[in-house]
Design an enzyme around this catalytic site. Structure first.
Site, PDB file in Angstrom:
ATOM      1  N   ASP A  32     -73.965 -15.533  46.384  1.00  0.00           N
ATOM      2  CA  ASP A  32     -72.555 -15.174  46.555  1.00  0.00           C
ATOM      3  C   ASP A  32     -72.323 -14.412  47.859  1.00  0.00           C
ATOM      4  O   ASP A  32     -73.263 -14.134  48.612  1.00  0.00           O
ATOM      5  CB  ASP A  32     -72.073 -14.355  45.355  1.00  0.00           C
ATOM      6  CG  ASP A  32     -73.010 -13.193  45.062  1.00  0.00           C
ATOM      7  OD1 ASP A  32     -73.456 -12.545  46.009  1.00  0.00           O
ATOM      8  OD2 ASP A  32     -73.315 -12.958  43.866  1.00  0.00           O
ATOM      9  N   ASP A 101     -67.333 -25.052  56.823  1.00  0.00           N
ATOM     10  CA  ASP A 101     -67.501 -26.472  56.545  1.00  0.00           C
ATOM     11  C   ASP A 101     -66.119 -27.031  56.240  1.00  0.00           C
ATOM     12  O   ASP A 101     -65.379 -26.463  55.438  1.00  0.00           O
ATOM     13  CB  ASP A 101     -68.417 -26.651  55.328  1.00  0.00           C
ATOM     14  CG  ASP A 101     -69.350 -27.826  55.471  1.00  0.00           C
ATOM     15  OD1 ASP A 101     -68.848 -28.934  55.701  1.00  0.00           O
ATOM     16  OD2 ASP A 101     -70.568 -27.640  55.341  1.00  0.00           O
ATOM     17  N   ASP A 205     -67.524 -32.444  57.698  1.00  0.00           N
ATOM     18  CA  ASP A 205     -68.284 -33.271  56.767  1.00  0.00           C
ATOM     19  C   ASP A 205     -67.922 -34.752  56.888  1.00  0.00           C
ATOM     20  O   ASP A 205     -66.736 -35.101  56.915  1.00  0.00           O
ATOM     21  CB  ASP A 205     -67.960 -32.779  55.341  1.00  0.00           C
ATOM     22  CG  ASP A 205     -68.857 -33.374  54.286  1.00  0.00           C
ATOM     23  OD1 ASP A 205     -70.057 -33.086  54.309  1.00  0.00           O
ATOM     24  OD2 ASP A 205     -68.351 -34.126  53.422  1.00  0.00           O
ATOM     25  N   GLU A 258     -70.327 -34.248  61.298  1.00  0.00           N
ATOM     26  CA  GLU A 258     -71.463 -34.941  60.695  1.00  0.00           C
ATOM     27  C   GLU A 258     -71.214 -36.441  60.799  1.00  0.00           C
ATOM     28  O   GLU A 258     -70.147 -36.922  60.424  1.00  0.00           O
ATOM     29  CB  GLU A 258     -71.612 -34.538  59.219  1.00  0.00           C
ATOM     30  CG  GLU A 258     -72.855 -35.119  58.588  1.00  0.00           C
ATOM     31  CD  GLU A 258     -72.787 -35.218  57.066  1.00  0.00           C
ATOM     32  OE1 GLU A 258     -73.845 -35.282  56.439  1.00  0.00           O
ATOM     33  OE2 GLU A 258     -71.672 -35.245  56.508  1.00  0.00           O
ATOM     34  N   HIS A 331     -78.959 -28.841  54.068  1.00  0.00           N
ATOM     35  CA  HIS A 331     -78.889 -28.885  52.611  1.00  0.00           C
ATOM     36  C   HIS A 331     -79.018 -30.305  52.052  1.00  0.00           C
ATOM     37  O   HIS A 331     -79.055 -30.481  50.837  1.00  0.00           O
ATOM     38  CB  HIS A 331     -77.564 -28.275  52.159  1.00  0.00           C
ATOM     39  CG  HIS A 331     -76.403 -29.064  52.666  1.00  0.00           C
ATOM     40  ND1 HIS A 331     -76.066 -29.116  54.006  1.00  0.00           N
ATOM     41  CD2 HIS A 331     -75.521 -29.868  52.037  1.00  0.00           C
ATOM     42  CE1 HIS A 331     -75.035 -29.915  54.149  1.00  0.00           C
ATOM     43  NE2 HIS A 331     -74.673 -30.389  52.982  1.00  0.00           N
ATOM     44  N   ASP A 332     -79.051 -31.307  52.917  1.00  0.00           N
ATOM     45  CA  ASP A 332     -79.201 -32.691  52.451  1.00  0.00           C
ATOM     46  C   ASP A 332     -80.613 -33.226  52.691  1.00  0.00           C
ATOM     47  O   ASP A 332     -80.897 -34.375  52.339  1.00  0.00           O
ATOM     48  CB  ASP A 332     -78.226 -33.621  53.191  1.00  0.00           C
ATOM     49  CG  ASP A 332     -76.779 -33.327  52.825  1.00  0.00           C
ATOM     50  OD1 ASP A 332     -76.524 -32.889  51.690  1.00  0.00           O
ATOM     51  OD2 ASP A 332     -75.907 -33.541  53.702  1.00  0.00           O
TER      52      ASP A 332
HETATM   53  C1  GLC Z   1     -72.123 -34.665  53.451  1.00  0.00           C
HETATM   54  C2  GLC Z   1     -72.674 -33.384  52.884  1.00  0.00           C
HETATM   55  C3  GLC Z   1     -73.306 -33.678  51.563  1.00  0.00           C
HETATM   56  C4  GLC Z   1     -72.250 -34.232  50.646  1.00  0.00           C
HETATM   57  C5  GLC Z   1     -71.507 -35.411  51.268  1.00  0.00           C
HETATM   58  C6  GLC Z   1     -70.232 -35.660  50.563  1.00  0.00           C
HETATM   59  O1  GLC Z   1     -73.102 -35.580  53.732  1.00  0.00           O
HETATM   60  O2  GLC Z   1     -73.552 -32.783  53.792  1.00  0.00           O
HETATM   61  O3  GLC Z   1     -73.939 -32.564  51.007  1.00  0.00           O
HETATM   62  O4  GLC Z   1     -72.816 -34.642  49.445  1.00  0.00           O
HETATM   63  O5  GLC Z   1     -71.157 -35.182  52.601  1.00  0.00           O
HETATM   64  O6  GLC Z   1     -69.337 -34.619  50.809  1.00  0.00           O
HETATM   65 CA    CA Z   2     -73.791 -14.010  42.014  1.00  0.00          CA
END
Ligand code: GLC
Ligand code: CA
Length: 560
Positions: A32, A101, A205, A258, A331-332
């Site tokens: 958090d 993001d 994104d 991205e 994170h992917d």
């Molecule tokens: C991007 C994000 C990913 C998400 C996807 C849909 O690739 O990095 O984590 O699942 O978009 O938003």
């Molecule tokens: Ca927490």
């Protein structure tokens, strides 16, 4: 040599926080804003200049925040808007910029726009999304054959409306109809909202998917992401991004988009510096395909030739005309040491991989835990995984007839959850991530050995190496603005390149193997005249022009 325009976004380095697993501040097992606030000094201590927050917004968390239910509020699990402002102000006071993001290809199916859009065909929000009649009534056949980029069809049926809506990701992520000018006005307002609050930029994104070809024509029949040729860099993408840029231009704002399946040639259409530029940088995926075919779910043996070729293309084609966004984890992606390095030589390969990409031209992004050399987790059961893409792909592979054991092996290797285990802060219970009995997701059992506290105490840790490396980049303009030229191009074991700037030179040597490899300084380089600026082993005599490499050795020589 091209004249390079200087800018803060080119000189900065960025730390990515995936909030759910960063640090739990209130003891409920979920990361958090309070936890983030506690750790700002740590982030600052790395020597980075900015933080990118993966989505903090209100979200039902089907895709862990990439399904937004309210663009102007914080997810209650993470805190409040006031808590966010406290983090933003504290970050700014420490000289850290904040990047949000921006997920605008789709919303959550719980966003009020979508809930409204479901109410009827004449609802003013109906046209915020792609609602279409089926080819046959009664939910028998969707209007086209598009498939989700995860798994399954890209359409979900709604019986009350007898219509289908488009979702390029999960069915909880309906795609926004960006062709509707009202939707673009909403997006611009959201951008302004955050910029007025004081944020410094956006990571956008899957931004190259936001414009779909008129009529949503039939896609080329492939099992996953069918239809992509009709929405990747679609007909109005440039136009829409230019509209958004007009907003961000009123602020001192940076943008990085991205861009899956991107090539340098195509990227230049959007990021070439000058009047037509619509984004500052793009995240491409080509260097993340050195151990797989397109996606990590189709694994292949690691191939350094593939990695080097990808870097070479992006480095050379963008130099002087555009700017790279460099990353090896996010994170992917599964953890890079487990992929391109070696868990056996974790510390050595962690430092080598850091050097390999941070010493290239471009803005470096560092993902939480990468700086302490976190590795993949191997969970025994698919039920222990939490990522929706992981669960769905497991099911798909089983449906295709692959045996459980084989699919688990792929899952262990490819799951996005590998990068989403809680950050390992200490050797205490739950790696010091939370005081709760159980964290929201499994802690990697190796936390007793791999954690921030241990890394702090060890001057030779990966963590302290990252600090030296980022300091080196900051203090040496050549590392930021120099050009890029490869040596040993044909080697399947060494990645060697030089950078040049204003008569200075830098030579970067990286070994991708534990085996000794004979290295000789390329023509024109005399190592005895250089300064060994960085290395991951003690070097007895740095002036010798040839040597046998040690496992995953890296060396950076500077010639002033
Ligand atoms: C991007 C994000 C990913 C998400 C996807 C849909 O690739 O990095 O984590 O699942 O978009 O938003
Ligand atoms: Ca927490």
């Amino acid at each position: 040599m091209a004249e390079i325009k200087k800018h803060w976004y080119k000189e900065m380095s960025v730390y990515q926080v995936w909030p759910r697993s960063f640090k739990d501040g209130n003891g409920d097992g979920v990361g958090d804003l309070k936890g983030i606030l506690e750790k700002l000094d740590y982030i600052k201590s790395l020597g980075v200049d900015a933080i990118w927050f993966s989505p903090l917004y209100k979200s039902p968390q089907h895709d862990y925040g990439y399904d937004i239910a309210d663009y102007k509020d914080i997810n209650p699990e993470y805190g409040t808007l006031e808590d966010f402002k406290a983090v933003l102000n504290a970050a700014h006071e420490k000289g850290l910029r904040v990047i949000m993001d921006l997920v605008i290809n789709h919303t959550s199916n719980e966003h009020k726009w979508f809930l409204e859009s479901m109410k009827g065909k004449d609802n003013p929000y109906h046209d915020y999304y792609f609602w279409r009649d089926g080819k046959q009534p009664g939910g028998k056949k969707a209007s086209n054959n598009w498939k989700s980029t995860f798994t399954g069809p890209a359409w979900e049926y709604n019986a009350a409306l007898d219509q289908w809506y488009l979702h390029l990701f999960t069915k909880e992520q309906p795609d926004l109809n960006m062709d509707n000018p009202k939707v673009r006005e909403e997006i611009k307002e959201i951008i302004r909202f955050w910029l007025d609050l004081g944020v410094d930029g956006f990571r956008e994104d899957v931004i190259t998917f936001i414009s779909k070809r008129e009529g949503l024509p039939t896609g080329f029949p492939i099992p996953v992401a069918c239809g992509m040729e009709h929405y990747k860099c679609g007909p109005h993408l440039d136009e829409y991004l230019a509209e958004f840029r007009k907003v961000t231009d009123d602020y001192d704002c940076m943008t990085v988009g991205e861009a899956p399946m991107m090539t340098p040639k195509l990227a230049l259409r959007f990021i070439r510096e000058g009047a037509g530029q619509v984004l500052n940088m793009m995240f491409n995926f080509q260097h993340m395909e050195a151990d797989c075919f397109m996606i990590s779910w189709i694994p292949m043996p690691f191939n350094l030739h593939k990695l080097k070729a990808a870097y070479d293309r992006w480095q050379r084609k963008l130099y002087g005309v555009a700017w790279n966004a460099n990353y090896i984890e996010n994170h992917d992606q599964p953890r890079v040491i487990s992929r391109y390095g070696s868990e056996k030589y974790r510390v050595e390969s962690g430092k080598m991989l850091a050097t390999m990409y941070i010493c290239q031209s471009g803005t470096p992004f560092i993902y939480q835990g990468q700086e302490i050399g976190m590795t993949n987790i191997r969970l025994d059961s698919v039920d222990d995984y939490v990522d929706i893409q992981t669960k769905d792909t497991y099911k798909l592979y089983r449906k295709l007839g692959l045996p459980h054991k084989a699919v688990m092996k792929i899952t262990n290797r490819a799951s996005r959850d590998n990068g989403r285990t809680p950050v390992q802060w200490s050797a205490e219970a739950n790696a010091g991530f939370t005081t709760a009995e159980t964290p929201w997701f499994a802690v990697n059992p190796n936390y007793k050995e791999i954690n921030v506290a241990a890394a702090e105490a060890d001057p030779d840790s990966i963590l302290n190496y990252y600090r030296r490396l980022l300091k080196f980049r900051k203090e040496n303009e050549i590392c930021i603005y120099g050009d890029f030229r490869q040596h040993y191009k044909r080697s399947g074991k060494l990645f060697v390149y030089e950078r040049n700037s204003q008569g200075q030179r830098m030579l970067v040597v990286n070994s991708f193997t534990e085996k000794p490899v004979y290295f000789e300084a390329p023509q024109g380089f005399d190592l005895s005249k250089g300064e060994l600026a960085l290395s991951n082993y003690p070097v007895a005599d740095q002036s010798i022009n040839s040597f046998m490499t040690k496992p995953y050795e890296t060396r950076v020589y500077l010639f002033k």
